[in-house]
Write an enzyme that holds these catalytic residues in place. Sequence first.
Site, PDB file in Angstrom:
ATOM      1  N   SER A 127      51.952  46.124  42.084  1.00 60.82           N
ATOM      2  CA  SER A 127      51.044  46.769  42.873  1.00 60.82           C
ATOM      3  C   SER A 127      51.117  46.944  44.336  1.00 60.82           C
ATOM      4  CB  SER A 127      49.493  46.079  42.640  1.00 60.82           C
ATOM      5  OG  SER A 127      48.687  46.660  43.701  1.00 60.82           O
TER       6      SER A 127
ATOM      7  N   TYR B 133      44.339  37.969  42.438  1.00 62.74           N
ATOM      8  CA  TYR B 133      44.902  39.049  41.783  1.00 62.74           C
ATOM      9  C   TYR B 133      46.373  39.380  42.653  1.00 62.74           C
ATOM     10  CZ  TYR B 133      45.983  44.033  40.749  1.00 62.74           C
ATOM     11  OH  TYR B 133      46.729  45.061  40.446  1.00 62.74           O
TER      12      TYR B 133
ATOM     13  N   LYS C 170      50.540  39.175  41.336  1.00 62.23           N
ATOM     14  CA  LYS C 170      51.568  40.111  41.757  1.00 62.23           C
ATOM     15  C   LYS C 170      52.790  39.689  42.391  1.00 62.23           C
ATOM     16  CE  LYS C 170      49.604  43.062  38.869  1.00 62.23           C
ATOM     17  NZ  LYS C 170      50.090  43.123  37.355  1.00 62.23           N
TER      18      LYS C 170
HETATM   19  C1  UD1 Z   1      42.464  47.512  44.197  1.00 58.57           C
HETATM   20  C2  UD1 Z   1      43.587  46.476  44.645  1.00 58.57           C
HETATM   21  C3  UD1 Z   1      45.071  47.238  43.903  1.00 58.57           C
HETATM   22  C4  UD1 Z   1      44.573  47.323  42.500  1.00 58.57           C
HETATM   23  C5  UD1 Z   1      43.631  48.434  42.341  1.00 58.57           C
HETATM   24  C6  UD1 Z   1      43.137  48.647  40.757  1.00 58.57           C
HETATM   25  C7  UD1 Z   1      43.729  45.239  46.724  1.00 58.57           C
HETATM   26  C8  UD1 Z   1      43.993  45.358  48.086  1.00 58.57           C
HETATM   27  N1  UD1 Z   1      43.849  46.297  46.241  1.00 58.57           N
HETATM   28  O1  UD1 Z   1      42.894  48.650  44.993  1.00 58.57           O
HETATM   29  O2  UD1 Z   1      46.104  46.317  44.049  1.00 58.57           O
HETATM   30  O3  UD1 Z   1      45.834  48.117  41.745  1.00 58.57           O
HETATM   31  O4  UD1 Z   1      42.316  47.679  42.780  1.00 58.57           O
HETATM   32  O5  UD1 Z   1      42.500  47.382  40.357  1.00 58.57           O
HETATM   33  O6  UD1 Z   1      43.703  44.559  45.992  1.00 58.57           O
HETATM   34  N2  UD1 Z   1      35.372  51.968  47.424  1.00 58.57           N
HETATM   35  C9  UD1 Z   1      34.023  52.162  47.918  1.00 58.57           C
HETATM   36  N3  UD1 Z   1      32.937  52.066  46.921  1.00 58.57           N
HETATM   37  C10 UD1 Z   1      33.201  51.616  45.907  1.00 58.57           C
HETATM   38  C11 UD1 Z   1      34.609  51.105  45.455  1.00 58.57           C
HETATM   39  C12 UD1 Z   1      35.494  51.327  46.294  1.00 58.57           C
HETATM   40  O7  UD1 Z   1      33.919  52.644  49.113  1.00 58.57           O
HETATM   41  O8  UD1 Z   1      32.090  51.305  45.143  1.00 58.57           O
HETATM   42  C13 UD1 Z   1      36.333  52.132  48.337  1.00 58.57           C
HETATM   43  C14 UD1 Z   1      36.835  50.675  48.791  1.00 58.57           C
HETATM   44  O9  UD1 Z   1      36.278  50.240  50.045  1.00 58.57           O
HETATM   45  C15 UD1 Z   1      38.506  50.998  48.971  1.00 58.57           C
HETATM   46  C16 UD1 Z   1      38.711  52.345  48.125  1.00 58.57           C
HETATM   47  O10 UD1 Z   1      37.412  53.106  47.941  1.00 58.57           O
HETATM   48  O11 UD1 Z   1      38.475  51.684  50.307  1.00 58.57           O
HETATM   49  C17 UD1 Z   1      39.532  52.229  46.974  1.00 58.57           C
HETATM   50  O12 UD1 Z   1      38.931  51.080  46.391  1.00 58.57           O
HETATM   51  P1  UD1 Z   1      39.479  50.575  44.827  1.00 58.57           P
HETATM   52  O13 UD1 Z   1      39.248  51.730  44.059  1.00 58.57           O
HETATM   53  O14 UD1 Z   1      38.556  49.380  44.566  1.00 58.57           O
HETATM   54  O15 UD1 Z   1      40.949  50.248  44.965  1.00 58.57           O
HETATM   55  P2  UD1 Z   1      41.702  49.413  46.024  1.00 58.57           P
HETATM   56  O16 UD1 Z   1      40.852  48.205  46.631  1.00 58.57           O
HETATM   57  O17 UD1 Z   1      42.180  50.083  47.035  1.00 58.57           O
END
Ligand code: UD1
Length: 337
Positions: free
Chosen positions: A125, A150, A154
Amino acid sequence: MKILVTGGAGFIGSHTVVELLHAGFEPIIVDNFSNSNLSIVGKIQEITGRKISFYQIDCKLDDHLEPIFLENPEIEGVIHFAAYKAVGESVSEPEKYYHNNIASLTCVCRMMKKYGVNKFVFSSSCTVYGNPEVIPVNEKAPIKEALNPYAHTKQLAEEILFGLCQYNQDLEVVILRYFNPIGAHESGLIGELPIGVPNNLVPYITQTAAGWRDSLVVFGKDYSTADGTCIRDFIHVEDLAKAHLKALMWKNPESNLEVFNIGSGVGHSVQSLIDIFIKETGIDFPVKYGERRPGDIPAIFASAEKALGLLNWKTERTLEEALRHAWNWQQTLEKTE
Ligand code: UD1
């Protein structure tokens, strides 16, 4: 060519199995269904019209895994997806993450050695980069202190693979560092099956659009990005799946381990993703703006040049398609929690 796919009923695994079948490989799925469902195996068969071997086992247990190698002496490669992946859960239950994600890797590698299987593709990742100093981030960027257990699993898994390749020159490893996989199969038959309340953005959006959740909370609108929300590199899961086929066929006489970023090379903000979803589907839904989520980094997207240059792989699907496919998939689901 028989390929063992651990976690082959999961989100990325199932899409990869479909691509393997389309390309004439013979995938063998092993999955303990801890974060997936037996029904996915049937759906893969429905999409491809092919019967597929699968075993419900836990690949961190020798006595579960060994019989599969014994029964299938023609296995020529392994794609290893089986791992826990929920960032928040890894913080509250680190022991579970270290044990599962590392033990499954080492168990699979030991069986490969014992049964003379050398080709290994590992599901890593972009989280290994932590908060990168330079974006787009390329494969030479430093591996920073992990932001959560997590991410640490990795990093550790990659280090173990570097070590194994150093001492076992027969082993051929490709590490794929995924950015943010989203979407679902265009057939609408397979996709992501989050258990309970989703942690990731797109399943949360689709579930809110479907009325399962009251509102989407955007975590932070005060980042130093154009619209104040985080930036990520969202990639259609079908494109990501295809990268695994390229990785399987990759050969470099000079080195037995190679690392590739698998991303689109383009960053999109959380807000722009929401806007595109609404435009593509015509479904509006309540959005609230909340606090930053601990551990989130402001912005990351891939330099995808190495994968293009060496694997001849790049994304083909658009963000619009990915969101439409995610929504099609959502509409086939029934609420569980
Ligand atoms: C995370 C992990 C990544 C992993 C992926 C899939 C980290 C830093 N990143 O990615 O390695 O492969 O999950 O499990 O560990 N968001 C909102 N509201 C929500 C959900 C998310 O605003 O309800 C925003 C988050 O703040 C972020 C973006 O959407 O900025 C993406 O979030 P998310 O889909 O959880 O993925 P990552 O955190 O980027």
